[in-house]
Design a protein around this motif. Structure first.
Motif, PDB file in Angstrom:
ATOM      1  N   UNK A  66       9.662  -3.341  -9.732  1.00 27.84           N
ATOM      2  CA  UNK A  66      10.908  -3.503  -8.980  1.00 27.84           C
ATOM      3  C   UNK A  66      10.578  -3.907  -7.549  1.00 27.84           C
ATOM      4  N   UNK A  67      11.207  -4.974  -7.092  1.00 35.81           N
ATOM      5  CA  UNK A  67      11.018  -5.435  -5.707  1.00 35.81           C
ATOM      6  C   UNK A  67      12.301  -5.160  -4.940  1.00 35.81           C
ATOM      7  N   UNK A  68      12.167  -4.489  -3.810  1.00 37.21           N
ATOM      8  CA  UNK A  68      13.318  -4.092  -3.018  1.00 37.21           C
ATOM      9  C   UNK A  68      13.305  -4.753  -1.646  1.00 37.21           C
ATOM     10  N   UNK A  69      14.484  -5.168  -1.227  1.00 33.43           N
ATOM     11  CA  UNK A  69      14.740  -5.492   0.171  1.00 33.43           C
ATOM     12  C   UNK A  69      15.621  -4.356   0.660  1.00 33.43           C
ATOM     13  N   UNK A  70      15.234  -3.754   1.765  1.00 37.42           N
ATOM     14  CA  UNK A  70      15.967  -2.603   2.269  1.00 37.42           C
ATOM     15  C   UNK A  70      16.935  -3.007   3.366  1.00 37.42           C
ATOM     16  N   UNK A  71      17.998  -2.237   3.494  1.00 37.93           N
ATOM     17  CA  UNK A  71      18.940  -2.390   4.600  1.00 37.93           C
ATOM     18  C   UNK A  71      18.312  -1.676   5.795  1.00 37.93           C
TER      19      UNK A  71
ATOM     20  N   UNK B 159      18.729   3.258  -8.714  1.00 34.89           N
ATOM     21  CA  UNK B 159      19.878   2.751  -7.958  1.00 34.89           C
ATOM     22  C   UNK B 159      20.440   3.765  -6.971  1.00 34.89           C
ATOM     23  N   UNK B 160      20.039   5.028  -7.077  1.00 37.31           N
ATOM     24  CA  UNK B 160      20.495   6.044  -6.129  1.00 37.31           C
ATOM     25  C   UNK B 160      19.546   6.203  -4.942  1.00 37.31           C
ATOM     26  N   UNK B 161      18.445   5.442  -4.939  1.00 34.28           N
ATOM     27  CA  UNK B 161      17.527   5.488  -3.791  1.00 34.28           C
ATOM     28  C   UNK B 161      18.258   4.961  -2.554  1.00 34.28           C
ATOM     29  N   UNK B 162      17.981   5.511  -1.384  1.00 33.12           N
ATOM     30  CA  UNK B 162      18.723   5.116  -0.180  1.00 33.12           C
ATOM     31  C   UNK B 162      18.299   3.753   0.374  1.00 33.12           C
ATOM     32  N   UNK B 163      19.242   3.114   1.045  1.00 32.57           N
ATOM     33  CA  UNK B 163      19.009   1.916   1.876  1.00 32.57           C
ATOM     34  C   UNK B 163      18.640   0.666   1.085  1.00 32.57           C
ATOM     35  N   UNK B 164      19.046   0.555  -0.172  1.00 28.76           N
ATOM     36  CA  UNK B 164      18.755  -0.649  -0.961  1.00 28.76           C
ATOM     37  C   UNK B 164      19.748  -1.737  -0.579  1.00 28.76           C
ATOM     38  N   UNK B 165      19.224  -2.890  -0.152  1.00 27.54           N
ATOM     39  CA  UNK B 165      20.067  -4.065   0.087  1.00 27.54           C
ATOM     40  C   UNK B 165      20.030  -4.975  -1.140  1.00 27.54           C
ATOM     41  N   UNK B 166      18.819  -5.172  -1.694  1.00 29.68           N
ATOM     42  CA  UNK B 166      18.643  -6.001  -2.893  1.00 29.68           C
ATOM     43  C   UNK B 166      17.543  -5.407  -3.745  1.00 29.68           C
ATOM     44  N   UNK B 167      17.663  -5.594  -5.052  1.00 31.10           N
ATOM     45  CA  UNK B 167      16.610  -5.176  -5.975  1.00 31.10           C
ATOM     46  C   UNK B 167      16.419  -6.276  -7.010  1.00 31.10           C
ATOM     47  N   UNK B 168      15.164  -6.529  -7.341  1.00 34.58           N
ATOM     48  CA  UNK B 168      14.814  -7.521  -8.354  1.00 34.58           C
ATOM     49  C   UNK B 168      13.860  -6.840  -9.328  1.00 34.58           C
TER      50      UNK B 168
ATOM     51  N   UNK C 251      19.152  -1.559   8.897  1.00 36.01           N
ATOM     52  CA  UNK C 251      19.980  -1.258  10.064  1.00 36.01           C
ATOM     53  C   UNK C 251      19.753   0.179  10.532  1.00 36.01           C
ATOM     54  N   UNK C 252      19.280   1.030   9.624  1.00 36.59           N
ATOM     55  CA  UNK C 252      18.920   2.406   9.984  1.00 36.59           C
ATOM     56  C   UNK C 252      17.418   2.439  10.245  1.00 36.59           C
ATOM     57  N   UNK C 253      16.969   2.912  11.406  1.00 38.12           N
ATOM     58  CA  UNK C 253      15.534   2.922  11.710  1.00 38.12           C
ATOM     59  C   UNK C 253      14.716   3.818  10.773  1.00 38.12           C
ATOM     60  N   UNK C 254      15.356   4.714  10.057  1.00 34.54           N
ATOM     61  CA  UNK C 254      14.640   5.596   9.127  1.00 34.54           C
ATOM     62  C   UNK C 254      14.669   5.069   7.695  1.00 34.54           C
ATOM     63  N   UNK C 255      15.160   3.841   7.500  1.00 34.39           N
ATOM     64  CA  UNK C 255      15.341   3.299   6.149  1.00 34.39           C
ATOM     65  C   UNK C 255      14.059   3.339   5.328  1.00 34.39           C
ATOM     66  N   UNK C 256      12.965   2.836   5.875  1.00 37.23           N
ATOM     67  CA  UNK C 256      11.703   2.807   5.128  1.00 37.23           C
ATOM     68  C   UNK C 256      11.276   4.219   4.745  1.00 37.23           C
ATOM     69  N   UNK C 257      11.223   5.109   5.722  1.00 32.58           N
ATOM     70  CA  UNK C 257      10.748   6.474   5.462  1.00 32.58           C
ATOM     71  C   UNK C 257      11.619   7.186   4.449  1.00 32.58           C
ATOM     72  N   UNK C 258      12.924   7.069   4.570  1.00 38.36           N
ATOM     73  CA  UNK C 258      13.828   7.753   3.649  1.00 38.36           C
ATOM     74  C   UNK C 258      13.734   7.170   2.238  1.00 38.36           C
ATOM     75  N   UNK C 259      13.612   5.843   2.137  1.00 33.21           N
ATOM     76  CA  UNK C 259      13.455   5.211   0.828  1.00 33.21           C
ATOM     77  C   UNK C 259      12.148   5.678   0.184  1.00 33.21           C
ATOM     78  N   UNK C 260      11.047   5.609   0.928  1.00 31.87           N
ATOM     79  CA  UNK C 260       9.742   5.980   0.384  1.00 31.87           C
ATOM     80  C   UNK C 260       9.694   7.452  -0.003  1.00 31.87           C
TER      81      UNK C 260
END
Length: 152
Positions: free
Chosen positions: A69-74, A127-136, A76-85
């Motif tokens: 799965x390849x994700x592009x994250x939203x 799909x419930x992971x936070x800050x997903x803008x796009x998924x492939x 706009x939140x500076x914690x997006x990467x950390x919270x997603x990971x």
């Protein structure tokens, strides 16, 4: 650290058969057991050899589906990467997490027992992971080459 021919022979033999005893490894690499042991220690100390690991064939345990799965994250939140990971680490079926520079931010390698299990994982855990803008999603059909070896 520069490798010489003996180091490369030892590494090639380790890649071919990681469980070899030092004496057998030395014989196959064409060095004495003492020389092999010293070189292995030097390779460990230099960080080239980082340990030994056991590989488990999860397919043999009944896990039939593998999806990248390849994700592009939203972002706009500076914690997006950390919270997603942090959230992705909690999904037991996620085998691997990689981050990238470029259009794809994160790649997850996910396994499932079958397609019904995959759908459950995808809908309720991915799909419930936070800050997903796009998924492939890329479903693995076959592995042509899977090599940890280097051109030594």
């Amino acid at each position: 650290m520069l490798l010489d021919d003996a180091d490369r022979r030892i590494l090639r033999q380790l890649l071919a058969e990681p469980g070899l005893a030092t004496a057998d490894l030395a014989e196959r690499a064409g060095v004495t057991a003492a020389t092999c042991w010293r070189r292995l220690e030097r390779l460990r100390e230099s960080g080239i050899l980082m340990g030994e690991q056991m590989l488990i064939d999860w397919r043999a345990l009944g896990w039939e589906v593998e999806v990248s799965l390849r994700f592009t994250l939203d972002k706009t939140d500076p914690r997006a990467f950390d919270e997603f990971l942090d959230a992705a680490r909690e999904v037991p079926e996620v085998l691997e997490i990689q981050t990238f520079l470029g259009r794809t931010d994160v790649r997850l390698n996910v396994i499932a027992r079958d397609m019904a299990h995959w759908q459950e994982i995808y809908r309720h855990r991915i799909l419930t992971l936070p800050h997903i803008a796009e998924v492939d999603a890329l479903m693995l059909v076959s592995t042509i080459k899977d090599s940890g070896s280097l051109p030594l």
